[in-house]
Scaffold this active site. Structure first.
Site, PDB file in Angstrom:
ATOM      1  N   LYS A 199       1.978   5.074   8.168  1.00  0.00           N
ATOM      2  CA  LYS A 199       1.873   3.984   9.141  1.00  0.00           C
ATOM      3  C   LYS A 199       2.984   4.138  10.171  1.00  0.00           C
ATOM      4  CE  LYS A 199       0.369   0.536   5.719  1.00  0.00           C
ATOM      5  NZ  LYS A 199      -0.960   0.199   6.140  1.00  0.00           N
TER       6      LYS A 199
ATOM      7  N   ARG B  39      -8.078   0.415  -2.138  1.00  0.00           N
ATOM      8  CA  ARG B  39      -9.436   0.243  -2.674  1.00  0.00           C
ATOM      9  C   ARG B  39      -9.712   1.202  -3.823  1.00  0.00           C
ATOM     10  NH1 ARG B  39     -11.879   1.745   3.028  1.00  0.00           N
ATOM     11  NH2 ARG B  39      -9.934   0.748   3.510  1.00  0.00           N
TER      12      ARG B  39
END
Length: 183
Positions: free
Chosen positions: A24, A98
Site C-alpha cells: 500500500k 478474503r
C-alpha cells in the site's frame, strides 16, 4: 446450549495489512491495524455472551493473520490451495483478508454445521468509498436473515445495506491456471 440452533460467527482479523508485496502507499498505512475489526467484533460478542451466561449456541472463530512483505510472502502470480482444496491464483497480495476469511468460513461450516454462519469483515477503503462510512454492507442469500440483521442494526444505530449477489460476479473470479483468481 448444544440443543439450540447453532450460530457461527467468523471474524476477519488482519492484525496489520501493509498490502504485502503489493505494498500500500504510505498514506494511511498507520491505520491498517484496523483490518482486524471483524475478529474484534466476534471476540467482543463472545465475551459478552460469556459474561451474561447466555444459553445461546454460538461458536466464534477469529481468522487472524498479518500481511507483510517477507521472503516467504505470497507474490502476484502464485497459486495457493485453500482449506477446501480449491486453488487460488493470487493477482494482488493486498486482497489477502478474503483468503484467510474463506478458510475460516469453510472450517466453521465443516466442523460446526451451523444453521447460520455470519461473517464480520472490514472492506477498508472499498466499503468507505461506497458508503461514505455511513453504513455497513450485508450480503446473503437468506432473505429472512437479511431482514433480521437490518432490523437489529436499526435498533442499535448500525445501518446495514443489503448488496446484491449476481451470477455475473462469478465471471470475475475465473482463472486460466486455478479454480479461482483473487484480485
Amino acid at each position: 446450549n448444544k440443543k439450540g440452533k447453532k450460530v457461527c460467527l467468523v471474524g476477519k482479523g488482519i492484525t496489520f495489512d501493509s498490502g504485502g508485496i503489493s505494498l500500500k502507499g504510505p498514506r494511511n498505512m498507520a491505520e491498517m491495524k484496523t483490518d482486524m475489526l471483524g475478529s474484534a467484533t466476534v471476540l467482543g460478542v463472545m465475551d459478552y455472551l460469556a459474561q451474561c451466561k447466555s444459553k445461546l449456541n454460538v461458536v466464534g472463530y477469529l481468522a487472524i493473520a498479518e500481511n507483510m512483505p517477507d521472503a516467504k510472502a505470497t507474490r502476484p502470480g502464485d497459486i495457493v490451495k485453500a482449506y477446501n482444496g480449491k486453488t487460488i491464483e493470487i493477482l494482488d497480495t493486498d486482497a489477502e483478508g478474503r483468503l484467510v476469511l474463506a478458510d475460516a468460513l469453510v472450517y466453521a461450516q465443516k466442523h460446526q454445521k451451523p444453521e447460520f454462519l455470519i461473517n464480520y469483515a472490514t472492506l477498508t477503503g472499498q466499503q468507505a468509498s461506497v458508503s461514505c462510512a455511513l453504513f455497513s454492507s450485508l450480503m446473503t442469500f437468506d432473505q429472512d436473515l437479511e431482514k433480521k440483521m437490518i432490523e437489529s442494526g436499526e435498533k442499535v444505530n448500525e445501518k446495514l445495506v443489503a448488496f446484491p449477489i449476481y451470477e455475473e460476479f462469478i465471471d470475475h473470479t475465473e482463472s486460466d491456471v486455478a479454480d479461482v483468481k483473487n484480485s
